[in-house]
Design a protein around this motif. Sequence first.
Motif, PDB file in Angstrom:
ATOM      1  N   TYR A 104       0.988  -1.309  -0.038  1.00  0.00           N
ATOM      2  CA  TYR A 104       0.215  -0.037  -0.115  1.00  0.00           C
ATOM      3  C   TYR A 104       0.984   1.140  -0.096  1.00  0.00           C
ATOM      4  N   ARG A 105       0.454   2.416  -0.697  1.00  0.00           N
ATOM      5  CA  ARG A 105       1.114   3.626  -0.569  1.00  0.00           C
ATOM      6  C   ARG A 105       0.375   4.538  -0.145  1.00  0.00           C
ATOM      7  N   ASN A 106       0.703   5.453   0.737  1.00  0.00           N
ATOM      8  CA  ASN A 106      -0.053   6.373   1.532  1.00  0.00           C
ATOM      9  C   ASN A 106      -0.514   7.669   0.363  1.00  0.00           C
ATOM     10  N   GLY A 107      -1.699   8.048   0.257  1.00  0.00           N
ATOM     11  CA  GLY A 107      -2.356   8.903  -0.650  1.00  0.00           C
ATOM     12  C   GLY A 107      -3.040  10.022   0.018  1.00  0.00           C
ATOM     13  N   GLY A 108      -2.582  10.316   1.128  1.00  0.00           N
ATOM     14  CA  GLY A 108      -3.351  11.239   2.060  1.00  0.00           C
ATOM     15  C   GLY A 108      -4.474  10.786   2.802  1.00  0.00           C
TER      16      GLY A 108
END
Length: 170
Positions: free
Chosen positions: A90-94
């Motif tokens: 997973y990548r943080n996108g806000g």
Amino acid sequence: MSGFLKSVFPVAILLSTPIIGAPAIADDLKEGAGVERLLGEWSSECDAWGTPANCRIVWSEGLHAEHLKISYAISNRDNGAAIFSGEGVYRNGGDSLDGFWADSGGAVHPLSASWGENSLTTHWGRAGGEQGRTVYRLGENGGLEVTDWVLRREGWAEFMKVSYVRTSQN
């Protein structure tokens, strides 16, 4: 970057293994999201489509400070043979997370997720193909309940639900 490289690059990142210790998860990903409570190893006895099994989830920091990694495995309870495994990044996108999932069944799915008060809800797959939803809910008792659904013509169909206990913390 060529079209081929653009299509393979996310999968290559997903399947990469860090050689050097991973950095700490970015503070903005931790704040209020409960991710610090997900980190670690979780296990449970489970039913793998009619086979008595052991289920194991490991949540860890990814290759970048904004990454979160999940490793999932199901093994036969009697002989330890692997039944199913998968990994997601997973990548943080806000306010939301995105990423990719790959598993031993040959699937590679895009992930889109959001945090609730005590849960991470992940949608996986693509329109026109296999689609599903997984909810990781942190319990007040310190456990982790994971429920999986697949989208069918009739609507969402639950196919697995497991209550995990923490076996180690990262």
